[in-house]
Design a protein around this motif. Structure first.
Motif, PDB file in Angstrom:
ATOM      1  N   CYS A 158       0.852  -1.191   0.000  1.00 38.14           N
ATOM      2  CA  CYS A 158       0.000   0.000   0.000  1.00 38.14           C
ATOM      3  C   CYS A 158       0.883   1.235   0.000  1.00 38.14           C
ATOM      4  N   GLY A 184      -0.952   8.734  -1.147  1.00 37.37           N
ATOM      5  CA  GLY A 184      -1.192   9.563  -2.319  1.00 37.37           C
ATOM      6  C   GLY A 184       0.035  10.331  -2.747  1.00 37.37           C
ATOM      7  N   HIS A 194       2.044   7.962  -4.776  1.00 38.31           N
ATOM      8  CA  HIS A 194       1.338   7.700  -6.037  1.00 38.31           C
ATOM      9  C   HIS A 194       1.541   8.840  -7.025  1.00 38.31           C
ATOM     10  N   ARG A 254       3.207   7.499 -10.682  1.00 37.08           N
ATOM     11  CA  ARG A 254       2.153   6.978 -11.550  1.00 37.08           C
ATOM     12  C   ARG A 254       2.500   7.027 -13.038  1.00 37.08           C
ATOM     13  N   PHE A 258      -3.014   0.125 -10.030  1.00 37.19           N
ATOM     14  CA  PHE A 258      -3.367   0.504  -8.666  1.00 37.19           C
ATOM     15  C   PHE A 258      -4.863   0.343  -8.421  1.00 37.19           C
ATOM     16  N   SER A 278      -7.537   2.286  -5.937  1.00 37.16           N
ATOM     17  CA  SER A 278      -7.704   3.392  -4.997  1.00 37.16           C
ATOM     18  C   SER A 278      -8.580   2.937  -3.829  1.00 37.16           C
ATOM     19  N   GLY A 335      -9.381   5.104  -1.495  1.00 36.66           N
ATOM     20  CA  GLY A 335      -9.987   6.332  -0.986  1.00 36.66           C
ATOM     21  C   GLY A 335      -9.169   6.943   0.144  1.00 36.66           C
ATOM     22  N   GLU A 336      -9.788   7.850   0.880  1.00 37.92           N
ATOM     23  CA  GLU A 336      -9.136   8.469   2.030  1.00 37.92           C
ATOM     24  C   GLU A 336      -9.428   7.627   3.269  1.00 37.92           C
ATOM     25  N   ARG A 350      -4.826   9.608   1.607  1.00 34.79           N
ATOM     26  CA  ARG A 350      -5.160   8.979   0.325  1.00 34.79           C
ATOM     27  C   ARG A 350      -4.333   7.700   0.184  1.00 34.79           C
ATOM     28  N   THR A 351      -5.009   6.596  -0.059  1.00 38.62           N
ATOM     29  CA  THR A 351      -4.346   5.296  -0.007  1.00 38.62           C
ATOM     30  C   THR A 351      -4.598   4.528  -1.302  1.00 38.62           C
ATOM     31  N   PHE A 352      -3.528   3.898  -1.798  1.00 41.28           N
ATOM     32  CA  PHE A 352      -3.613   3.080  -3.006  1.00 41.28           C
ATOM     33  C   PHE A 352      -2.968   1.728  -2.731  1.00 41.28           C
ATOM     34  N   PRO A 382     -11.318  -1.824  -1.899  1.00 36.35           N
ATOM     35  CA  PRO A 382     -11.901  -0.585  -1.363  1.00 36.35           C
ATOM     36  C   PRO A 382     -13.074  -0.905  -0.448  1.00 36.35           C
TER      37      PRO A 382
END
Length: 422
Positions: free
Chosen positions: A140, A143, A146, A150, A157, A159, A161-162, A173-175, A191
């Motif tokens: 993980c 943001g 990312h 990117r 990826f 997403s 979300g936050e 923000r997490t990916f 997600p």
């Protein structure tokens, strides 16, 4: 008056990419078999730290099963993480599923405080929280990472979300990295579904209760009215069938696609219905060998890799070659490559910042996996001036070459190569 050296304003800060990792289910693994878990963890950790060094990173803290590393570049940090997961997946594939040591990795780009060799601050804390959101064997990133990678790396990826993490003031923000070009997929966190919250949820729950109560009352009153009028519905007699009638061949309707019937002599007694053929019976009647069950125990007579022959270990291998720190030289690692063919290993690669040195590798691999290798450093070309030589020896097990040795001047060196997937 001289300035005090311990002035709080003199704290050093810097921007860094932090990689945080720990082992999923480490407590369970240790509880089941401490010694085996520790041996596996040490081997995985050695590969982990070698790859960090190869990607110009630095491990600045370890505690138990946790590892923290810093990188100047977010791109190098993510490349390192994907290489680590690919290398450890190759090692874990040789272990039973419940004994695999799988790391979760989180990466964050942020401001950190320097305290000696250690780093502290929110930049480190966020990376540690991101690691808890990763799946075992997954990665993980925040943001901020990312945004930097990117358009520079061939990755896919998801997403998330936050996300709100414990003791982190702002949502992050997490990916999740789901796929690496050329290395396949990674376990990726899904997600979270965003359902209604607060007062809206309460109103929906109340509406559902009212619908259930109203529907139940309507059904009850309809039933009472039906019984009072003496016309309660009943199933038509012709529609009722006993189980025996349903299963009896005499009452079964003829199939529209029936197979041709075979002629039976008049004085022969009817043959009893045959039982459904089992897979093994079908295989026996067709003359084919029965297919073993996927979970059936393996035949103990199956030959191991040492008995297969001189091609058992053939393939391409790559990984780090590292030279230990001395009084005059720092610890260094370079990417090494070799190819095994007919129990011989050979390879070569350039070294040094200007690629003016070349290392030539030759050696032998026995049928039992014993490895003896000589590495000779030349200037500019394989036929150039001989600058140094290193002799290492070790083993090849489960697609991993692990060797150690020294230069002629006594400087320790290690060579750890993993077999590339086909």
């Amino acid at each position: 008056m001289p300035e005090q050296p311990d002035n709080p304003q003199s704290l050093e800060r810097k921007l860094a990419t932090i990689l945080s990792a720990d082992v999923a289910e480490f407590s369970r693994l240790m509880g089941e078999d401490e010694e085996a878990t520790l041996r596996t963890f040490r081997g995985h950790k050695q590969v982990f730290e070698s790859l960090v060094t190869m990607h110009r990173g630095r491990v600045f803290n370890t505690a138990g099963d946790a590892i923290l590393a810093e990188f100047v570049s977010a791109v190098e940090a993510v490349r390192c993480a994907t290489d680590i997961q690919a290398a450890l997946r190759t090692l874990n594939d040789k272990l039973p599923l419940n004994r695999q040591v799988r790391f979760r990795i989180g990466i964050n780009l942020g401001d950190v405080m320097v305290q000696g060799q250690d780093l502290m601050g929110d930049g480190v804390n966020v990376a540690a929280r991101l690691q808890t959101a990763a799946e075992p064997g997954g990665i993980c990133i925040s943001g901020s990472v990312h945004d930097q990678i990117r358009n520079k790396l061939s990755l896919s990826f998801l997403s998330l979300g936050e996300k709100n993490f414990k003791n982190i003031q702002q949502p992050v923000r997490t990916f999740s990295i789901s796929e690496v070009d050329g290395a396949g997929t990674l376990p990726a966190a899904k997600p979270e579904s965003r359902g209604p919250k607060g007062g809206t949820l309460k109103w929906i729950a109340a509406a559902v209760v009212l619908l259930l109560v109203g529907g139940g009352y309507w059904a009850y009153t309809a039933h009472e009215r039906s019984e009072a009028q003496g016309d309660a519905p009943s199933a038509p007699q012709s529609e009722v069938r006993s189980p025996s009638a349903v299963s009896s061949p005499a009452t079964a309707p003829p199939s529209s696609a029936a197979t041709p019937a075979t002629t039976t002599p008049a004085n022969a007694s009817p043959a009893p219905p045959s039982a459904p053929a089992t897979p093994s019976a079908s295989a026996a009647s067709s003359g084919a060998a029965p297919v073993p069950h996927p979970h059936a125990p393996r035949n103990s007579a199956t030959p191991d890799a040492s008995a297969v022959g001189e091609h058992a270990f053939d393939g391409d291998y790559s990984g780090p070659v590292c030279f230990a720190e001395t009084k005059k030289e720092p610890h260094r690692c370079f990417r090494a490559e070799g190819k095994i063919s007919r129990n011989k290993i050979a390879g070569q690669w350039f070294m040094g910042p200007e690629k003016k040195m070349i290392m030539v590798l030759t050696g032998d691999v026995s049928k039992t996996g014993d490895v003896v290798i000589e590495m000779v450093m030349h200037s500019e070309t394989p036929d150039g001036e001989r600058l140094a030589s290193i002799n290492v020896q070790g083993t090849l097990r489960d697609g991993a070459i692990s060797t150690s040795g020294t230069f002629r001047n006594g400087r320790p060196a290690t060579l750890n190569l993993l077999k590339k997937s086909d």
